[in-house]
Design an enzyme around this catalytic site. Sequence first.
Site, PDB file in Angstrom:
ATOM      1  N   LYS A 126     -32.146  12.771  17.918  1.00 57.85           N
ATOM      2  CA  LYS A 126     -30.700  13.011  17.942  1.00 57.85           C
ATOM      3  C   LYS A 126     -30.261  13.369  16.529  1.00 57.85           C
ATOM      4  O   LYS A 126     -30.093  12.509  15.671  1.00 57.85           O
ATOM      5  CB  LYS A 126     -29.936  11.774  18.439  1.00 57.85           C
ATOM      6  CG  LYS A 126     -28.548  12.148  18.879  1.00 57.85           C
ATOM      7  CD  LYS A 126     -27.424  11.297  18.383  1.00 57.85           C
ATOM      8  CE  LYS A 126     -27.196  11.168  16.938  1.00 57.85           C
ATOM      9  NZ  LYS A 126     -26.547  12.314  16.262  1.00 57.85           N
ATOM     10  N   GLU A 183     -33.765   3.744   7.177  1.00 60.42           N
ATOM     11  CA  GLU A 183     -33.615   4.304   5.828  1.00 60.42           C
ATOM     12  C   GLU A 183     -32.120   4.428   5.604  1.00 60.42           C
ATOM     13  O   GLU A 183     -31.476   5.321   6.151  1.00 60.42           O
ATOM     14  CB  GLU A 183     -34.268   5.689   5.740  1.00 60.42           C
ATOM     15  CG  GLU A 183     -35.761   5.696   5.936  1.00 60.42           C
ATOM     16  CD  GLU A 183     -36.539   5.008   4.831  1.00 60.42           C
ATOM     17  OE1 GLU A 183     -35.939   4.634   3.800  1.00 60.42           O
ATOM     18  OE2 GLU A 183     -37.749   4.818   5.019  1.00 60.42           O
ATOM     19  N   CYS A 204     -29.742  10.012  -0.513  1.00 62.02           N
ATOM     20  CA  CYS A 204     -29.713   8.558  -0.682  1.00 62.02           C
ATOM     21  C   CYS A 204     -30.480   8.163  -1.943  1.00 62.02           C
ATOM     22  O   CYS A 204     -30.284   7.086  -2.480  1.00 62.02           O
ATOM     23  CB  CYS A 204     -30.251   7.850   0.542  1.00 62.02           C
ATOM     24  SG  CYS A 204     -31.829   8.503   1.061  1.00 62.02           S
ATOM     25  N   GLU A 227     -22.030   4.438  -2.810  1.00 69.34           N
ATOM     26  CA  GLU A 227     -22.870   5.638  -2.813  1.00 69.34           C
ATOM     27  C   GLU A 227     -21.935   6.854  -2.929  1.00 69.34           C
ATOM     28  O   GLU A 227     -21.123   7.100  -2.036  1.00 69.34           O
ATOM     29  CB  GLU A 227     -23.656   5.678  -1.507  1.00 69.34           C
ATOM     30  CG  GLU A 227     -24.770   6.667  -1.516  1.00 69.34           C
ATOM     31  CD  GLU A 227     -25.708   6.479  -0.320  1.00 69.34           C
ATOM     32  OE1 GLU A 227     -25.223   6.150   0.784  1.00 69.34           O
ATOM     33  OE2 GLU A 227     -26.915   6.677  -0.494  1.00 69.34           O
TER      34      GLU A 227
HETATM   35  P1  ADP Z   1     -23.819   9.833   6.955  1.00 68.40           P
HETATM   36  O1  ADP Z   1     -22.966   8.885   6.201  1.00 68.40           O
HETATM   37  O2  ADP Z   1     -25.001  10.335   6.253  1.00 68.40           O
HETATM   38  O3  ADP Z   1     -23.055  10.861   7.754  1.00 68.40           O
HETATM   39  P2  ADP Z   1     -24.105   8.360   9.380  1.00 68.40           P
HETATM   40  O4  ADP Z   1     -24.713   7.007   9.363  1.00 68.40           O
HETATM   41  O5  ADP Z   1     -22.674   8.497   9.714  1.00 68.40           O
HETATM   42  O6  ADP Z   1     -24.527   8.944   7.990  1.00 68.40           O
HETATM   43  O7  ADP Z   1     -24.888   9.324  10.345  1.00 68.40           O
HETATM   44  C1  ADP Z   1     -26.286   9.341  10.470  1.00 68.40           C
HETATM   45  C2  ADP Z   1     -26.650   9.584  11.909  1.00 68.40           C
HETATM   46  O8  ADP Z   1     -26.115   8.529  12.696  1.00 68.40           O
HETATM   47  C3  ADP Z   1     -26.106  10.869  12.514  1.00 68.40           C
HETATM   48  O9  ADP Z   1     -27.087  11.405  13.393  1.00 68.40           O
HETATM   49  C4  ADP Z   1     -24.896  10.404  13.292  1.00 68.40           C
HETATM   50  O10 ADP Z   1     -24.607  11.225  14.397  1.00 68.40           O
HETATM   51  C5  ADP Z   1     -25.353   9.052  13.775  1.00 68.40           C
HETATM   52  N1  ADP Z   1     -24.272   8.118  14.052  1.00 68.40           N
HETATM   53  C6  ADP Z   1     -23.083   8.022  13.412  1.00 68.40           C
HETATM   54  N2  ADP Z   1     -22.338   7.025  13.958  1.00 68.40           N
HETATM   55  C7  ADP Z   1     -23.080   6.473  14.944  1.00 68.40           C
HETATM   56  C8  ADP Z   1     -22.882   5.398  15.867  1.00 68.40           C
HETATM   57  N3  ADP Z   1     -21.774   4.663  15.866  1.00 68.40           N
HETATM   58  N4  ADP Z   1     -23.870   5.121  16.730  1.00 68.40           N
HETATM   59  C9  ADP Z   1     -25.005   5.839  16.713  1.00 68.40           C
HETATM   60  N5  ADP Z   1     -25.259   6.832  15.888  1.00 68.40           N
HETATM   61  C10 ADP Z   1     -24.319   7.174  14.995  1.00 68.40           C
END
Ligand code: ADP
Length: 483
Positions: A180, A256, A290, A387
């Site tokens: 995903k 990670e 990161c 960050e």
């Molecule tokens: P960043 O801050 O790098 O955008 P996120 O943690 O928001 O990192 O996103 C990393 C991944 O997690 C993406 O694939 C995003 O679609 C997914 N994601 C974000 N929110 C959720 C959630 N509540 N549940 C599951 N996956 C999520």
Amino acid sequence: MSISELTGFDVPTGLLIGGEWAKGAATFPVLDPATEEPLAEVADGTVADALDAVGAAQLALPGWAATPPRQRAEVLRKAFELMTARSEQFARLMSAENGKSLRDARGEAAYAAEFFRWYAEEAVRVEGTLLRAPSGANRIITLHQPIGVALLITPWNFPAAMATRKIGPALAAGCPVVLKPAEDTPLTALALAELLGQAGVPDGVVNVVTTASPAPVVSAMLADPRVRKLSFTGSTEVGKILLGQAAQQVISSSMELGGNAPFIVFEDADIPAAVEGALIAKMRNGGEACTAANRFYVHEAVADEFVAAFAGRMKSLVVGPGLDEATELGPLVNEETRSKVAGLVEDATGLGAALVTGGRRPRRRGYFYEPTLLDAVPADARLLGTEIFGPVAPVVRFTDEADAVRWANATEFGLVCYVYTQDLRRGLRVAEALETGMVGLNRGLVSDPAAPFGGVKQSGLGREGAHEGLLEYTETKYIATDW
Ligand code: ADP
């Protein structure tokens, strides 16, 4: 411009489930961060689509797990060759959807392909052990078996490498996957999935579900007992939510998460080398990593020299659309990221930090932010504990080694630290004292497919890359026997 005009190739935009590309009931747009214009419409996968993908992966599990390791290795090797042959296409695609400069994107395309090569080599080296029990009563045999269906969730900052770093070891270990990707950068993942099919990955072994609603889609997959592994790269905030959900089915989780990397420059450092290292550690991928150096602790005796030279290099960076050949710094991925970066700089200068260079949004379309250097940043500035994820370097001066180490460790994160000193004894002493998963000692870059990448404290669980990365997709079985 359309994605095929920008990149020179057609990218699939559907869902890949059981070897079939499905359109999905709805779509969502992917934007070009350099123009804020739509690039493509991608299938908006639903919970039902995600569970179909899990079903397809589960169906493919026995066959893939039983496939001879050499055959799995050959498929990964072919994927490496195909990706290397198409590296320019992948670079252009990543620049288009993520905004990163072509030079960063080319670096990532090569780095990402290397995970396929490395895990092609590791697939045939999944070794067990045999020993005699200390009592002498029996023998102890251990084997590493594929853990089962793996759910891989990737972020937008390295759209190819974060995917191959998970797909490579999963496939090498014999595990089918559901990937995903992040909603900002799904196209690279879709292009990778198509390439893996061409490399000979059987139907159902690699499935991709793009979605604009990650929360319900991911929750549904984590609630499905057919999923046995979660590998997530993203924010600590989301990682904690997913760990909680994974706990309900006791799903093995590799995480990670965020970082807050200190970059320590001692008075005995080679300053020109430290400046070059700082530029890589801070500005690679526009600071959207990161592993990005987030705080610079510089010894008072060399701080003026370091700051002047670093500022000079930052100022000279060419800012522009990622796809322009001359660009050294592209836009940030979206407006939310840029506003956060701008807010952190305003907070620091409001508290008295000295703005040496940058600190503005250039007057042009796209989510650009100038390369920015702040000196004499006060300890309570928010960016020292957050960050930044952008092209901003805060400098704090120190005089005592113990202070530098204490400040470096004063964070809930522990992914990577950078240390510059020409005294190897000091370098190793400090490296041992730092609470971190990785140390760059006189180096501004640590990532390598052959090395175990990962963090301590709230930066994560488990390691990716190296042999350890493969073991994350296996379970150890112990057989007690005698003869
Ligand atoms: P960043 O801050 O790098 O955008 P996120 O943690 O928001 O990192 O996103 C990393 C991944 O997690 C993406 O694939 C995003 O679609 C997914 N994601 C974000 N929110 C959720 C959630 N509540 N549940 C599951 N996956 C999520």
